[in-house]
Design a protein around this motif. Structure first.
Motif, PDB file in Angstrom:
ATOM      1  N   UNK A 186    -149.663  52.501   0.621  1.00  0.00           N
ATOM      2  CA  UNK A 186    -150.836  51.995  -0.270  1.00  0.00           C
ATOM      3  C   UNK A 186    -151.844  51.417   0.465  1.00  0.00           C
ATOM      4  N   UNK A 187    -151.327  50.236   1.178  1.00  0.00           N
ATOM      5  CA  UNK A 187    -152.611  49.615   2.261  1.00  0.00           C
ATOM      6  C   UNK A 187    -153.283  50.499   2.933  1.00  0.00           C
ATOM      7  N   UNK A 188    -152.903  51.545   3.584  1.00  0.00           N
ATOM      8  CA  UNK A 188    -153.652  52.448   4.425  1.00  0.00           C
ATOM      9  C   UNK A 188    -154.886  53.052   3.895  1.00  0.00           C
TER      10      UNK A 188
ATOM     11  N   UNK B 247    -159.186  43.443  -7.907  1.00  0.00           N
ATOM     12  CA  UNK B 247    -158.338  44.168  -6.973  1.00  0.00           C
ATOM     13  C   UNK B 247    -157.078  44.973  -7.441  1.00  0.00           C
ATOM     14  N   UNK B 248    -156.325  44.100  -8.222  1.00  0.00           N
ATOM     15  CA  UNK B 248    -154.993  44.882  -8.900  1.00  0.00           C
ATOM     16  C   UNK B 248    -155.579  46.188  -9.738  1.00  0.00           C
ATOM     17  N   UNK B 249    -156.580  46.138 -10.482  1.00  0.00           N
ATOM     18  CA  UNK B 249    -157.080  47.022 -11.284  1.00  0.00           C
ATOM     19  C   UNK B 249    -157.468  48.258 -10.327  1.00  0.00           C
TER      20      UNK B 249
ATOM     21  N   UNK C 140    -147.679  55.157 -13.536  1.00  0.00           N
ATOM     22  CA  UNK C 140    -146.596  54.199 -13.858  1.00  0.00           C
ATOM     23  C   UNK C 140    -146.564  53.403 -15.069  1.00  0.00           C
ATOM     24  N   UNK C 141    -147.871  53.467 -15.479  1.00  0.00           N
ATOM     25  CA  UNK C 141    -148.077  52.921 -17.035  1.00  0.00           C
ATOM     26  C   UNK C 141    -147.900  51.526 -16.918  1.00  0.00           C
TER      27      UNK C 141
ATOM     28  N   UNK D 170    -155.261  53.912  -8.872  1.00  0.00           N
ATOM     29  CA  UNK D 170    -155.087  54.879  -7.676  1.00  0.00           C
ATOM     30  C   UNK D 170    -154.144  56.268  -8.912  1.00  0.00           C
ATOM     31  N   UNK D 171    -154.532  57.394  -8.686  1.00  0.00           N
ATOM     32  CA  UNK D 171    -153.932  58.421  -9.336  1.00  0.00           C
ATOM     33  C   UNK D 171    -152.464  58.509  -9.341  1.00  0.00           C
TER      34      UNK D 171
END
Length: 433
Positions: free
Chosen positions: A237-239, A169-171, A182-183, A176-177
């Protein structure tokens, strides 16, 4: 002298023979039914979970998946069932192991988080969704400066063991572009290990997918004095992901005195799915559904799921569909697990219907045979009457003993004319002995 055990006439003999055959058949049917009932009682009727021998893939020890599976295993054991809890790295490994049929078909079930990718040819099925969602929780040191996603630029985040649902999930989120810019550095660690690394300032954040009331989460927050990181723009982000929803952890949830957290925190919610592999038979699936319903009061009420992630599209198992309609297993599932493994209860209904139809056909055929016997009897009586004495009435014919009737008919047939009468004149029969 005629023996009293011999039939008085031909018709009585025919009827007696047919009645005897009917009694024999009825006796055989009763004996067969008794044998089947005895076998079913000895080997088929289930009074507990004694027929359950399966294992369930969970997650890391101490995690919510492992804790829930342990409670289910204890409940099954109290009623003589066996549910082996197998710790794993998490959802990705669970899907892979079930799809590949590892463990010689002993591994039949797994818990995975919604959003976990499932191959189309995996032959896995959905049994339901747990009533309480899990939370994606980011933990950092107190008084951190992570207020928005922009503040996360260049930080390090522990994302759990490789193969876990948390790591996937985190990856997925940070691919997301706009977040890629943010690197952020993502690394794999054990659950306790990454909490310790954050407390030692060797990691900036640690990610956990866990139920918010889990004792493990409460323990690491209090033990290491960690705080929940909740970017203000989390809702945006969740949306973007339909299987995620916005949740809230109230202030003081884990410590009212300090308090921890100091203010309400927004978090992401996601569902937990129960899946079955191709090795899980119908009786095993029903048993696990019964265990889940007994352990989690809201399980039946919250199922079937209205939707799941596009990456976790699984067909709802037929057993689960029926179970959620009534909230309990069918009678055959509860008491005859071995039979339902051979054939679904619906097909047993069709089999009973087929047997009933066949029985009715045989019954009609038997009636037809009786009708033919009655017709043949009438013809025989008529022929014998004409051969022996046309003057005798039907009642008189029945009163004459069968042996005497046949003997007289045979004697006259040898001595008489073309129609068997002596001199063409009918004479009365001698009186009975």
């Amino acid at each position: 002298m005629i023996s009293p055990k011999q039939p008085r006439n031909l018709i009585a003999g025919l009827r007696g023979a047919w009645r005897c055959k009917g009694l024999v058949r009825a006796s055989l049917l009763l004996v067969a039914a008794a044998v089947i009932a005895a076998v079913a009682s000895a080997f088929g009727i289930a009074h507990d979970y004694g027929y359950l021998h399966a294992s369930i893939l969970t997650g890391s020890p101490g995690g919510q998946y492992h804790a829930l599976a342990t409670r289910l295993a204890d409940r099954a054991k109290r009623e003589h069932g066996t549910l082996v809890v197998i710790p794993t790295a998490g959802s990705i490994e669970n899907v892979s192991r079930l799809a590949n049929g590892r463990g010689g078909c002993a591994e039949k079930f797994a818990l995975i988080q919604d959003g976990t990718p499932v191959p189309a040819d995996a032959r896995l099925e959905l049994l339901g969704q747990l009533p309480e969602p899990e939370s994606l929780v980011l933990l950092g040191r107190p008084n951190n400066a992570f207020h928005t996603f922009a503040d996360l630029r260049g930080i390090s985040i522990g994302i759990g063991p490789e193969g876990s649902g948390t790591a996937y999930l985190m990856r997925q989120l940070f691919e997301d572009p706009d977040l890629q810019e943010l690197d952020v550095r993502l690394s794999h660690h054990g659950l306790r290990e990454q909490a310790e690394l954050v407390a030692q300032s060797k990691l900036d954040l640690a990610a956990f997918v866990i139920q918010e009331d889990a004792e493990f989460l409460r323990t690491i927050i209090r033990q290491h004095g960690l705080d929940i990181v909740s970017p203000q723009d989390l809702q945006g982000l969740i949306a973007r992901y339909s299987w995620l929803s916005l949740g809230r952890i109230p202030a003081g949830r884990y410590d009212v005195v300090r308090p921890l957290p100091a203010v309400d925190k927004q978090i992401a919610h996601l569902g937990t799915l129960v899946i079955a592999g191709p090795c899980a038979q119908r009786a095993d699936r029903i048993a696990l559904l019964m265990l889940l319903a007994a352990e989690l009061p809201g399980f039946v009420r919250g199922n079937p799921p209205s939707s799941t992630s596009s990456a976790t599209v699984l067909p709802l198992a037929r057993e689960a569909h029926q179970f959620f309609l009534t909230g309990e297993p069918e009678i055959a599932d509860r008491y005859f697990p071995w039979l339902v493994n051979l054939m679904s209860p619906a097909y047993w209904v069709y089999l009973v219907m087929a047997v009933t139809i066949l029985f009715n056909v045989l019954k009609a055929f038997s009636r037809f045979r009786l009708w033919r016997i009655d017709a043949a009897r009438e013809k025989l009586e008529t022929a014998l009457k004409q051969l022996v004495d046309p003057v005798l009435t039907h009642a008189q014919m029945r009163a004459v003993p069968a042996e005497r009737l046949m003997a007289v008919a045979e004697r006259r047939a040898h001595c008489g004319g073309h129609h068997g009468a002596i001199g063409g004149t009918a004479r009365p029969l001698p009186a009975s002995d």
